[in-house]
Design an enzyme around this catalytic site. Structure first.
Site: not given
Ligand code: GAR
Length: 193
Positions: A12, A92, A111, A145, A176
């Protein structure tokens, strides 16, 4: 303020970055509901610490499937909470029509790659294994998708010669945490026009 719902599965940290941007006044929004399909996801604890309603999405024992009837129920729950924009933050499971119909062009995802490169799982590891020189992160609208919806904004990071999957992921996450709140703020302004 723009009412946000956040769906996650893990730590999170992106939800936290959105919260921090709200607290600092950079983002005029409010997270009204956080949902995680993983009962162990730290995202739930982070949300509750911030006084946000946080609940588990019970996918009935399916490891990756997000059953259609569950998606309809989640969409209804988000609507009920007054959510205007849904942010997937490390969620996910694949969101499909039952949710897209209720929130058309109102679901965002972040992503950890420069889409369309490396969709799917562990995109940071895909980049390292592939010998990429550059990677980054993408915020995009969600369609049916896998990581294919219209791209809104990207941020690049270099892949260093001695990067491991983990070290690259850490560098991507720094970006991010800036990109996601920034895009949510821009979409919020657009929706209010
Ligand atoms: C993040 O890096 C996000 O981009 C990735 O999971 C991580 C979650 O981190 N998402 C994916 O791979 C989606 N396909 P967080 O729970 O610390 O935000």
């Amino acid at each position: 303020p723009l009412k946000l719902g956040v769906l996650g599965s893990g730590s999170g940290s992106n939800m936290q970055a959105i919260l921090d941007a709200i607290d600092s006044g950079e983002l005029h929004a409010e997270i009204v509901l956080v949902l995680s399909d993983n009962p162990e996801g730290y995202i739930l604890e982070r949300a509750r610490k911030a006084g946000i309603v946080a609940e588990v999405i019970d996918c009935g024992g399916y490891k990756t499937k997000f059953p259609e009837e569950k998606q309809a129920a989640v969409a209804a729950q988000l609507k009920e909470a007054g959510v205007e924009l849904v942010c997937l933050a490390g969620f996910m499971r694949l969101v499909k029509q039952p949710m897209l119909d209720v929130f058309p062009e109102r679901i965002l995802n972040i992503h950890p790659s420069l889409l369309p490169a490396y969709p799917g799982l562990m995109a940071w590891k895909q980049a390292v294994d592939d010998g990429a020189q550059e990677s980054g992160c993408t915020v995009h609208y969600v369609d049916a998708g896998m990581d294919t919806g219209p791209i809104i904004k990207q941020a690049k990071v270099p892949v260093l010669a001695d990067d491991t999957a983990d070290s690259l992921h850490q560098r991507i996450q720094v970006e991010e945490h800036k990109l996601y709140p920034e895009v949510v703020a821009a979409i919020g302004q657009k929706l209010r026009q």
